[in-house]
Design a protein around this motif. Structure first.
Motif, PDB file in Angstrom:
ATOM      1  N   LEU A  96       0.832  -1.207   0.000  1.00 63.26           N
ATOM      2  CA  LEU A  96       0.000   0.000   0.000  1.00 63.26           C
ATOM      3  C   LEU A  96       0.865   1.255   0.000  1.00 63.26           C
ATOM      4  O   LEU A  96       0.562   2.227  -0.698  1.00 63.26           O
ATOM      5  CB  LEU A  96      -0.920  -0.002   1.219  1.00 63.26           C
ATOM      6  N   MET A 102      -4.021   2.721  -4.160  1.00 63.89           N
ATOM      7  CA  MET A 102      -4.846   1.561  -3.827  1.00 63.89           C
ATOM      8  C   MET A 102      -5.788   1.810  -2.648  1.00 63.89           C
ATOM      9  O   MET A 102      -6.789   1.122  -2.488  1.00 63.89           O
ATOM     10  CB  MET A 102      -3.951   0.362  -3.507  1.00 63.89           C
ATOM     11  N   PHE A 105      -9.466   2.247  -3.396  1.00 63.74           N
ATOM     12  CA  PHE A 105     -10.284   1.067  -3.688  1.00 63.74           C
ATOM     13  C   PHE A 105     -10.840   0.462  -2.411  1.00 63.74           C
ATOM     14  O   PHE A 105     -11.917  -0.126  -2.411  1.00 63.74           O
ATOM     15  CB  PHE A 105      -9.461   0.038  -4.468  1.00 63.74           C
ATOM     16  N   GLY A 295     -15.940  -1.608  -6.218  1.00 67.81           N
ATOM     17  CA  GLY A 295     -14.505  -1.480  -6.413  1.00 67.81           C
ATOM     18  C   GLY A 295     -14.111  -1.582  -7.874  1.00 67.81           C
ATOM     19  O   GLY A 295     -13.280  -0.806  -8.367  1.00 67.81           O
ATOM     20  N   ALA A 299     -12.514   1.482 -10.342  1.00 65.89           N
ATOM     21  CA  ALA A 299     -11.269   1.340 -11.100  1.00 65.89           C
ATOM     22  C   ALA A 299     -11.479   1.702 -12.567  1.00 65.89           C
ATOM     23  O   ALA A 299     -10.635   2.361 -13.178  1.00 65.89           O
ATOM     24  CB  ALA A 299     -10.739  -0.086 -10.970  1.00 65.89           C
ATOM     25  N   GLY A 317      -9.849  -3.503  -8.229  1.00 64.45           N
ATOM     26  CA  GLY A 317     -10.878  -2.864  -7.416  1.00 64.45           C
ATOM     27  C   GLY A 317     -11.656  -3.835  -6.554  1.00 64.45           C
ATOM     28  O   GLY A 317     -12.108  -3.490  -5.457  1.00 64.45           O
ATOM     29  N   GLY A 320     -10.778  -4.488  -2.851  1.00 61.47           N
ATOM     30  CA  GLY A 320     -11.054  -3.506  -1.817  1.00 61.47           C
ATOM     31  C   GLY A 320     -11.905  -4.034  -0.686  1.00 61.47           C
ATOM     32  O   GLY A 320     -12.095  -3.337   0.317  1.00 61.47           O
ATOM     33  N   GLN A 347      -0.093  -5.319  -6.320  1.00 65.25           N
ATOM     34  CA  GLN A 347      -1.115  -4.266  -6.371  1.00 65.25           C
ATOM     35  C   GLN A 347      -2.414  -4.754  -5.741  1.00 65.25           C
ATOM     36  O   GLN A 347      -3.115  -3.998  -5.054  1.00 65.25           O
ATOM     37  CB  GLN A 347      -1.357  -3.827  -7.820  1.00 65.25           C
ATOM     38  N   ALA A 351      -4.483  -3.166  -2.483  1.00 61.12           N
ATOM     39  CA  ALA A 351      -5.907  -2.860  -2.410  1.00 61.12           C
ATOM     40  C   ALA A 351      -6.582  -3.664  -1.301  1.00 61.12           C
ATOM     41  O   ALA A 351      -7.496  -3.172  -0.627  1.00 61.12           O
ATOM     42  CB  ALA A 351      -6.571  -3.147  -3.758  1.00 61.12           C
ATOM     43  N   SER A 354      -5.888  -2.197   2.092  1.00 62.90           N
ATOM     44  CA  SER A 354      -6.669  -0.966   2.231  1.00 62.90           C
ATOM     45  C   SER A 354      -8.135  -1.293   2.482  1.00 62.90           C
ATOM     46  O   SER A 354      -8.842  -0.562   3.190  1.00 62.90           O
ATOM     47  CB  SER A 354      -6.532  -0.094   0.973  1.00 62.90           C
TER      48      SER A 354
END
Length: 375
Positions: A96, A102, A105, A295, A299, A317, A320, A347, A351, A354
């Motif tokens: 993150l 990210m 998301f 999500g 994106a 997305g 998320g 990545q 997300a 997060s």
């Protein structure tokens, strides 16, 4: 002999149904390996509490061991908070930090919570119960338990079962939703990986600042956020490695086991088999789908403003939600299936962590705002 006779004659069709539900959860845990640490004890607990006389819960005014576990871990919210400490110790926020975008998301994927709240109120549930149902969509079992325990204790069992069941079914629920909302070309987008490690001071400061911010913005969320961030601080401090490993393993396993059998022990036939339970399970699925869709669509919206070389794979997305790290693994598998060698795992993890934060913050906001609206 009389006790045996009473035991047989006390069995009702609702008990038999609950035996079937418990057996199904155990089968999913063992045969399909869907969150076995949770579904197996939940399934066994649901059988246990529906045995004739249910001595494991309470007998002649004397609390049984399920009642003791419920009072000691669920009613006072201890088990969810201990699990958050364990989860915090497992989370690496490095992905993150390397790609801060990210974090948005994690916010966008909470759309299903609030959409489902509206639907639930239209179906006749009061606002507090509707909020508890909506939290299912975050795929965050401890937060769902925490909020339900505050707002809808009578529906704690179906809300908890729905949250953990749908979390375990991420590999089945998310891919069809993602494929419906994206094209093959979008699912094949490659993303550059930023390898620069986050400095140690940032890793130490992050959990402290997040906790302080939560305490100022939504004080009622501090038990949730603080537990998660404390676990993460133990991990990142670098001086409590043995304690960090204990939190990630022994603590997580033990509390999850006790939480599962206690949730299952709250699934008595009289409380669980009713039309409200069916509605809660259905709306929980709706919330989960809406969170995933929110999500992905966010994106796709962000991609409208990005140059071609910086496009985001919209499947990111869907990570998320709070099902960490399962959702990220599902997305990586889908990316590799679309185009072998397409690596977007880091990545996706960014997300996903997060989303863990987003679900807790959403839960805190619900706890803070809903009481103001019902006055």
């Amino acid at each position: 002999m009389q006790d045996v006779f009473i035991g047989f004659t006390s069995i009702t069709w609702k008990m038999l149904v609950m035996y079937g539900i418990g057996g199904l959860l155990i089968w999913l845990a063992i045969k399909k390996q869907y969150e076995p640490m949770l579904l197996l004890p939940i399934g066994f607990g649901s059988i246990l509490v529906n045995l004739p006389l249910a001595i494991a819960w309470e007998h002649e005014g004397v609390p049984g061991f399920l009642r003791i576990l419920y009072d000691a871990g669920i009613a006072n919210e201890l088990f969810p908070l201990l699990i958050f400490i364990a989860v915090g110790a497992m989370i690496d926020f490095g992905p993150l930090f390397r790609n801060p975008l990210m974090i948005f998301f994690g916010a966008a994927a909470q759309f299903g919570i609030f959409a489902t709240m509206i639907i639930a109120t239209l179906l006749g549930f009061d606002l507090k119960t509707a909020a508890s149902i909506g939290i299912i969509g975050a795929a965050d079992g401890p937060t769902a338990i925490y909020v339900a325990n505050k707002f809808a204790r009578d529906y704690l069992a179906p809300i908890s079962v729905a949250a953990y069941s749908y979390m375990s079914l991420v590999p089945i629920i998310q891919p069809p939703v993602i494929r419906l909302l994206t094209t093959k070309q979008e699912r094949g987008i490659h993303m550059a990986l930023h390898e620069k490690p986050a400095p140690h001071w940032l890793r130490i400061l992050f959990p402290i600042v997040v906790t302080m911010t939560a305490g100022i913005v939504a004080p009622i969320s501090v038990p949730l956020v603080g537990s998660l961030m404390f676990g993460n601080l133990i991990r990142e401090s670098g001086v409590l490695e043995r304690l960090s490993q204990f939190a990630q393993n022994e603590l997580a396993y033990l509390v999850t086991l006790l939480l599962g059998i206690t949730i299952g022990g709250s699934m008595s036939a009289e409380k669980f088999l009713n039309w409200q339970t069916l509605l809660i399970l259905a709306m929980g699925l709706v919330a989960f789908v809406f969170d995933t869709a929110g999500g992905v669509l966010f994106a796709k919206f962000v991609n409208l403003f990005l140059p071609h070389e910086r496009k985001i794979n919209p499947m990111i997305g869907a990570c998320g939600i709070s099902a960490f790290p399962m959702s990220a693994r599902v997305i990586q598998k889908m990316a590799n299936d679309e185009e072998r060698g397409n690596i977007i795992l880091m990545q996706a993890i960014g997300a996903n962590v997060s989303g863990q934060l987003g679900s807790i913050i959403a839960g805190g906001l619900v706890l803070a705002l809903v009481p103001l609206l019902v006055k």
